[in-house]
Design an enzyme around this catalytic site. Structure first.
Site, PDB file in Angstrom:
ATOM      1  N   PRO A   1       0.823  -1.222   0.000  1.00 35.74           N
ATOM      2  CA  PRO A   1       0.000   0.000   0.000  1.00 35.74           C
ATOM      3  C   PRO A   1       0.856   1.272   0.000  1.00 35.74           C
ATOM      4  O   PRO A   1       0.354   2.356  -0.286  1.00 35.74           O
ATOM      5  CB  PRO A   1      -0.802  -0.104   1.304  1.00 35.74           C
ATOM      6  CG  PRO A   1      -0.754  -1.538   1.695  1.00 35.74           C
ATOM      7  CD  PRO A   1       0.528  -2.093   1.147  1.00 35.74           C
TER       8      PRO A   1
ATOM      9  N   GLU B   1       2.585  -8.755   8.130  1.00 31.41           N
ATOM     10  CA  GLU B   1       2.602  -7.283   8.181  1.00 31.41           C
ATOM     11  C   GLU B   1       3.544  -6.683   7.129  1.00 31.41           C
ATOM     12  O   GLU B   1       3.648  -5.468   7.014  1.00 31.41           O
ATOM     13  CB  GLU B   1       3.006  -6.797   9.578  1.00 31.41           C
ATOM     14  CG  GLU B   1       2.003  -7.160  10.672  1.00 31.41           C
ATOM     15  CD  GLU B   1       0.597  -6.683  10.357  1.00 31.41           C
ATOM     16  OE1 GLU B   1       0.428  -5.489  10.055  1.00 31.41           O
ATOM     17  OE2 GLU B   1      -0.327  -7.511  10.415  1.00 31.41           O
TER      18      GLU B   1
ATOM     19  N   ARG C   1      -3.700  -8.099 -20.725  1.00 31.77           N
ATOM     20  CA  ARG C   1      -4.739  -7.804 -21.722  1.00 31.77           C
ATOM     21  C   ARG C   1      -4.301  -6.720 -22.713  1.00 31.77           C
ATOM     22  O   ARG C   1      -4.926  -6.539 -23.758  1.00 31.77           O
ATOM     23  CB  ARG C   1      -6.077  -7.469 -21.077  1.00 31.77           C
ATOM     24  CG  ARG C   1      -6.014  -6.341 -20.066  1.00 31.77           C
ATOM     25  CD  ARG C   1      -7.356  -6.109 -19.411  1.00 31.77           C
ATOM     26  NE  ARG C   1      -8.304  -5.499 -20.304  1.00 31.77           N
ATOM     27  CZ  ARG C   1      -9.353  -6.101 -20.843  1.00 31.77           C
ATOM     28  NH1 ARG C   1      -9.634  -7.333 -20.549  1.00 31.77           N
ATOM     29  NH2 ARG C   1     -10.142  -5.456 -21.669  1.00 31.77           N
TER      30      ARG C   1
ATOM     31  N   ASP D   1     -11.329  -0.058 -24.117  1.00 31.26           N
ATOM     32  CA  ASP D   1     -11.636  -0.228 -22.696  1.00 31.26           C
ATOM     33  C   ASP D   1     -11.871   1.101 -22.008  1.00 31.26           C
ATOM     34  O   ASP D   1     -11.304   2.110 -22.385  1.00 31.26           O
ATOM     35  CB  ASP D   1     -10.439  -0.884 -21.976  1.00 31.26           C
ATOM     36  CG  ASP D   1     -10.466  -2.391 -22.063  1.00 31.26           C
ATOM     37  OD1 ASP D   1     -11.490  -2.921 -22.501  1.00 31.26           O
ATOM     38  OD2 ASP D   1      -9.456  -3.012 -21.698  1.00 31.26           O
TER      39      ASP D   1
HETATM   40  N1  ADE Z   1      -0.587  -5.493  -0.128  1.00 32.78           N
HETATM   41  C1  ADE Z   1      -1.560  -5.304   0.776  1.00 32.78           C
HETATM   42  N2  ADE Z   1      -2.399  -4.340   0.370  1.00 32.78           N
HETATM   43  C2  ADE Z   1      -1.961  -3.910  -0.840  1.00 32.78           C
HETATM   44  C3  ADE Z   1      -2.401  -2.926  -1.756  1.00 32.78           C
HETATM   45  N3  ADE Z   1      -3.468  -2.154  -1.531  1.00 32.78           N
HETATM   46  N4  ADE Z   1      -1.688  -2.754  -2.894  1.00 32.78           N
HETATM   47  C4  ADE Z   1      -0.588  -3.491  -3.124  1.00 32.78           C
HETATM   48  N5  ADE Z   1      -0.122  -4.425  -2.295  1.00 32.78           N
HETATM   49  C5  ADE Z   1      -0.794  -4.638  -1.145  1.00 32.78           C
END
Ligand code: ADE
Length: 246
Positions: free
Chosen positions: A88, A115, A153, A168
């Site tokens: 994230p 984690e 794709r 798309d």
């Molecule tokens: N691992 C956990 N959540 C994630 C996300 N939102 N994007 C990429 N990898 C992740």
């Protein structure tokens, strides 16, 4: 294009090979998938891949040794591939990113679990970090599937009709227009008559207008960063007038 994925759950990635558009692309060798499991690189009887974080706190981290060994094997097999860690904290993955990645011949994706991973592994061998959105998943496998699907794709020969990726949603920084198939009248609701007219110019204009209108209604920030051609501005003004009248 060749994808290497380092994952504790290779089975999750296998589904990509078996299903739909991606399945066909892998079958036709438009893309290849190679998997490495850090658990195969453990040396203890319990095959330990995680450990507690220094400094305390909840959850576990992926241990550096087996993870690094798996990544090193992946790099030895794919020496020209950049190594991407899914997290994230990474750069937001979007259609533009998918288009960029589709130009490459190979990439290695690291799917974390628990984690996260020991930062020294990131420092040592990660070239880039990608996030698929502002939410936290239990691991990087679903993000890896998302990235590979979106990229595959776009590869030449992946889709039956090469035009369809170009049409798309988002390829033009607009949302997609509505689509209809048979029957012509479904539960009392008719297909928009223009789609039955056979007038290809009128159909193109209607679709473009619907795309512009939907983007204006649902994702106005996409329009402000994109700008509009003269024709698009006329079509959108007409859509807004009809919207206000209705
Ligand atoms: N691992 C956990 N959540 C994630 C996300 N939102 N994007 C990429 N990898 C992740």
């Amino acid at each position: 294009m060749r994808f290497g994925v380092v994952t504790l759950f290779p089975g999750m990635l296998q589904s990509l090979l078996e299903t739909g558009v991606t399945g066909r692309a892998f079958e036709r060798r438009v893309a290849q998938l190679v998997l490495w499991n850090p658990r195969d690189y453990t040396r203890d009887v319990h095959r330990t891949v995680d450990d507690r974080p220094y400094g305390g706190g909840p959850g576990m981290l992926m241990k550096p040794e087996p993870l690094l060994a798996a990544i090193e094997d992946a790099r030895a097999t794919m020496p020209h591939a950049r190594v991407a860690y899914l997290t994230p904290q990474g750069r937001r993955f979007d259609q533009r990113a998918a288009t960029e990645l589709a130009q490459r011949s190979a990439m290695i994706l690291i799917a974390g679990r628990y984690e996260g991973v020991d930062e020294r592994v990131v420092g040592r061998c990660v070239d880039e970090e990608w996030s698929i959105g502002d939410y936290v998943l239990s691991g990087g496998e679903l993000p890896a599937l998302v990235v590979i699907d979106a990229v595959v794709r776009l590869l030449p020969g992946a889709l039956g009709d090469d035009d369809s990726a170009q049409q798309d949603s988002y390829m033009d920084d607009l949302l997609d227009c509505p689509h209809y198939t048979r029957p012509e009248i479904f539960d009392g609701e008719a297909v928009p008559p223009v789609l039955l007219s056979g007038d290809h110019q009128a159909i193109r204009r209607w679709r473009l207008q619907q795309s512009l209108g939907r983007t204006w209604l649902r994702r106005p920030e996409l329009l402000s960063s994109r700008g509009l051609s003269a024709e698009e501005q006329i079509l959108l003004d007409e859509f807004i007038r009809a919207q206000n009248a209705g």
